[in-house]
Design an enzyme around this catalytic site. Sequence first.
Site, PDB file in Angstrom:
ATOM      1  N   SER A  53       4.247 -11.414  12.402  1.00 51.43           N
ATOM      2  CA  SER A  53       4.897 -12.084  13.537  1.00 51.43           C
ATOM      3  C   SER A  53       4.008 -12.059  14.771  1.00 51.43           C
ATOM      4  O   SER A  53       4.283 -12.762  15.750  1.00 51.43           O
ATOM      5  CB  SER A  53       6.243 -11.410  13.847  1.00 51.43           C
ATOM      6  OG  SER A  53       6.114 -10.001  13.900  1.00 51.43           O
ATOM      7  N   ASP A  91       1.702  -5.782   7.653  1.00 49.81           N
ATOM      8  CA  ASP A  91       1.913  -6.946   6.797  1.00 49.81           C
ATOM      9  C   ASP A  91       0.598  -7.447   6.224  1.00 49.81           C
ATOM     10  O   ASP A  91      -0.386  -7.614   6.962  1.00 49.81           O
ATOM     11  CB  ASP A  91       2.536  -8.095   7.603  1.00 49.81           C
ATOM     12  CG  ASP A  91       4.040  -8.036   7.653  1.00 49.81           C
ATOM     13  OD1 ASP A  91       4.650  -7.425   6.758  1.00 49.81           O
ATOM     14  OD2 ASP A  91       4.622  -8.606   8.598  1.00 49.81           O
ATOM     15  N   GLU A 190      15.770  -9.629   4.919  1.00 54.46           N
ATOM     16  CA  GLU A 190      15.853 -10.431   6.138  1.00 54.46           C
ATOM     17  C   GLU A 190      16.851 -11.568   5.997  1.00 54.46           C
ATOM     18  O   GLU A 190      16.786 -12.363   5.052  1.00 54.46           O
ATOM     19  CB  GLU A 190      14.473 -10.996   6.503  1.00 54.46           C
ATOM     20  CG  GLU A 190      14.489 -11.842   7.770  1.00 54.46           C
ATOM     21  CD  GLU A 190      13.113 -12.169   8.306  1.00 54.46           C
ATOM     22  OE1 GLU A 190      13.041 -12.901   9.313  1.00 54.46           O
ATOM     23  OE2 GLU A 190      12.112 -11.704   7.736  1.00 54.46           O
TER      24      GLU A 190
END
Length: 272
Positions: A53, A91, A190
């Site tokens: 992100s 990530d 999520e």
Amino acid sequence: MSVAKNEYKRITVKTLIDMKNKGEKISMLTAYDYTMAKIVDGAGVDVLLVGDSASNVMAGHETTLPITLDQMIYHASSVVRGVERGLVVVDLPFGSYQSDPKEALRSAIRIMKESGAHAVKLEGGKEIKESIKRILNAGVPVMGHLGLTPQSIYKFGTYTVRAKEEEEAKKLKEDALMLEKAGCFAVVLEKIPAKLAKEVAESLTIPVIGIGAGNGVDGQVVVVHDMIGMTHEFHPRFLRRYMNLYEDMTTAISQYVDDVKAVDFPNENEQY
């Protein structure tokens, strides 16, 4: 209401499993730089996620897809230097693990060696099973990620809630069990129905961390810039803003501009 927190000198993957077994919820926030990581870690957050992100929050891209492995290593290195207690999970970015298990292993090893992080996170289920196994066999801890997987946004075509239909919910439960059996130490769910997330959390022995997945899971994660209100365009139902830094910072910076223009800053006490 304040809740007593157990004191852990250092959070490890084993700590998280122990927390689940004791019924203690796990706190997780994103961090992308040294200064923010130091604040987040010092506040007692258990897990710091160096999320892809960063592509949105730090670089201004529309999706997470453009961020590179080199850029993720840069952000992760900055975060690691600011952390004394928390577990740092990074990530693996889009394109660094999906098609080739050997490439996935090389990517994970680079992150671990060059950043000093403690674990990696991958999006997906059985379709990336071989990549996960290859990384785990090298001794690198892996966190899974199911439900809405932002790296697949062009496949989904929308950021809407996932696994509302029976077939997709069944696959998610199967993938979650597969991730546990493969050896993942935790799974992020999520934007899925809270009832389904609770079922998955209760069916697994490893922690399940939710984002937009209700409170029946073992912990929560959100993007720190959203939580403290540095961003202001994003308004999902699952987000609680604990501050409004966008407004506070805008006011402060505007005041600085006014003071400079008015020759009020610096004053006599602020110069040599």
